[in-house]
Design a protein around this motif. Structure first.
Motif, PDB file in Angstrom:
ATOM      1  N   VAL A 105       7.210   5.560   0.695  1.00  0.00           N
ATOM      2  CA  VAL A 105       7.610   6.648  -0.200  1.00  0.00           C
ATOM      3  C   VAL A 105       8.067   6.021  -1.522  1.00  0.00           C
ATOM      4  CG1 VAL A 105       9.515   8.298  -0.514  1.00  0.00           C
ATOM      5  CG2 VAL A 105       8.317   8.218   1.674  1.00  0.00           C
ATOM      6  N   PRO A 106       7.762   6.621  -2.665  1.00  0.00           N
ATOM      7  CA  PRO A 106       8.264   6.043  -3.917  1.00  0.00           C
ATOM      8  C   PRO A 106       9.794   6.100  -3.979  1.00  0.00           C
ATOM      9  CG  PRO A 106       6.997   8.077  -4.351  1.00  0.00           C
ATOM     10  CD  PRO A 106       6.948   7.836  -2.882  1.00  0.00           C
ATOM     11  N   GLY A 107      10.408   5.043  -4.508  1.00  0.00           N
ATOM     12  CA  GLY A 107      11.869   5.015  -4.630  1.00  0.00           C
ATOM     13  C   GLY A 107      12.380   6.047  -5.616  1.00  0.00           C
ATOM     14  N   LEU A 108      11.534   6.419  -6.594  1.00  0.00           N
ATOM     15  CA  LEU A 108      11.934   7.435  -7.564  1.00  0.00           C
ATOM     16  C   LEU A 108      11.171   8.716  -7.267  1.00  0.00           C
ATOM     17  CD1 LEU A 108      13.785   7.544 -10.217  1.00  0.00           C
ATOM     18  CD2 LEU A 108      11.600   7.769 -11.401  1.00  0.00           C
ATOM     19  N   SER A 109      11.873   9.670  -6.652  1.00  0.00           N
ATOM     20  CA  SER A 109      11.296  10.982  -6.376  1.00  0.00           C
ATOM     21  C   SER A 109      12.453  11.923  -6.091  1.00  0.00           C
ATOM     22  CB  SER A 109      10.349  10.926  -5.166  1.00  0.00           C
ATOM     23  OG  SER A 109       9.742  12.189  -4.943  1.00  0.00           O
ATOM     24  N   PHE A 110      12.139  13.211  -6.004  1.00  0.00           N
ATOM     25  CA  PHE A 110      13.142  14.147  -5.506  1.00  0.00           C
ATOM     26  C   PHE A 110      13.388  13.808  -4.035  1.00  0.00           C
ATOM     27  CE2 PHE A 110      14.032  18.586  -3.863  1.00  0.00           C
ATOM     28  CZ  PHE A 110      15.326  18.611  -4.331  1.00  0.00           C
TER      29      PHE A 110
END
Ligand SMILES: *Cc1c(COP(=O)(O)O)cnc(C)c1O
Length: 402
Positions: A105-110
């Motif tokens: 999962v991307p570290g920067l996301s909602f």
């Protein structure tokens, strides 16, 4: 302007001043971050639901909403859900994610991107993003996974934890399409299914084709702050009839059709979008292309407003993309948390809603001990990005500076 050398504190002060005065000139009466707009058939369709009694999970607006989504996105199948997180949860289940798995999962996301993984009993494994797209960095992800994982029997295993790495979730950050070709190539080489969290990118195209339709599983959101809203809502976009049927089945309590018996053949979910919400959504989708074009014009205004600033830039779509510009972002040229905080604080005091990017998910307490690759770009973007008011209606009232 802050291009002259000088003491650090003065320099930061003037940068913040310049940014704030540019934005207060643009929005003298203040501005919300992303407000919904109901100027079309919203009231008529919602009233029709109430007048006819079809307010819940059966009703023709749900079918019409799904059909319209297919027409707008080019996806052969769309399954409407109660929200985007639920849609993502279903995508993960259908991709084979189970208890004890890891999902990239991307570290920067909602936070919902990681929460949906947790709902499966799985563990998010955070990956870094790239500056050009703000989405997953495919090249570095591929090299990282080659190093930390290996293929055992019929699945990929994280050598350090012994857990299966079952899938990759990419996200189209702030509506800007991620580099899908590179990500699909990496996932194919590693034999990992790719899921598109397209919650923010309704109306955004990657190389001319709608985001959320490149992989077997795409998730949309129609939350109140997204480009089109159903109040609360989401949708699974599926490319394969079996995946679509399974998504429909799982989101409707896994009920087996029968004239009078209640038979459910697995643990399903009550995730079907109610007709009331779909009615609102049908009216919103009639106006999607208008929302997109006004939001693109607003993005243009921001680009022109800040074009002569040397210390900030406005994030613009990658060359392969046509973005819906869901959320405009200003990027400071340097990591200057003090300047960022001053700008955010002053703007909000002036009635201009601006926000930091999401706190990197790996820093949140419930995800702090999850596996992660080095995340320098996540940290960098978090330190430098500021989300600006992005409601489509703002483009009409803008005070254009001479
Ligand atoms: C909004 C959003 C979601 C979740 O959608 P909801 O409808 O609020 O549940 C998931 N992922 C991202 C990236 C989002 O922005």
């Amino acid at each position: 302007m802050s291009s002259l050398p000088g003491p650090t504190r003065d320099h930061r002060h003037s940068l913040a001043d310049d940014v704030v005065s540019a934005l207060t000139a643009m929005f003298p009466d203040g501005a919300g971050l992303h407000e919904p707009e109901f100027g079309g058939n919203e009231w008529a369709y919602v009233k029709e639901c109430i007048d006819t009694g079809w307010v819940s999970t059966a009703g023709e607006f749900v079918d019409q909403f799904e059909q319209t989504l297919c027409d707008l996105t080019g996806s052969p199948y769309a399954i409407a859900t109660v929200n985007g997180t639920a849609a993502l949860h279903i995508c993960l289940i259908l991709a084979g994610v189970r208890t004890g798995d890891e999902v990239i999962v991307p570290g920067l996301s909602f936070v919902a991107t990681a929460n949906a993984v947790s709902y499966c009993g799985a563990i998010p494994h955070f990956a870094d993003i790239e500056l050009e797209t703000l989405g997953l960095d495919a090249g570095r992800l591929g090299r990282y996974l080659e190093e930390v994982s290996e293929w055992r029997q019929d699945h990929r295993v994280n050598k350090a934890t012994g857990r299966p790495i079952r899938a990759v979730v990419c996200m189209h950050t702030f509506g800007h399409p991620t580099d899908l070709d590179s990500l699909m190539a990496v996932c194919a080489a590693l034999d990992l299914p790719l899921i598109e969290d397209a919650a923010e990118s309704l109306g955004s195209l990657y190389r001319g084709r709608h985001t959320g339709t490149f992989t077997p599983f795409g998730a949309l959101s129609f939350n109140g702050n997204k480009i089109a809203t159903t109040g609360g809502g989401g949708a699974v976009l599926a490319q394969d009839p079996d995946v679509a049927a399974a998504a429909k089945h799982l989101t409707t309590t896994a009920k087996v059709p029968h004239a009078f018996e209640f038979i459910h053949d697995q643990v399903g979910y009550n995730y079907r979008m109610p007709n009331l919400n779909a009615g609102l959504g049908c009216a919103q989708l009639e106006r999607l292309s208008d929302f997109v074009s006004r939001k693109r014009r607003l993005a243009d205004h921001y680009a022109r407003t800040f074009e002569n600033f040397s210390e900030v830039s406005v994030f613009t779509e990658p060359a392969f993309a046509q973005s819906n510009y869901w959320l405009n972002n200003l990027m400071l040229a340097h990591d200057e948390t003090a300047a960022r905080n001053t700008i955010l604080k002053t703007l909000n005091e002036n009635g201009i809603m601006a926000r930091a990017a999401w706190t990197p998910i790996n820093r949140l307490p419930m995800y702090a001990n999850c596996p992660a690759m080095p995340l320098p770009v996540v940290d960098d973007v978090y330190a430098r990005a500021l989300a600006l008011p992005s409601s489509p209606a703002l483009v009409e009232g803008i005070v254009v500076r001479s």
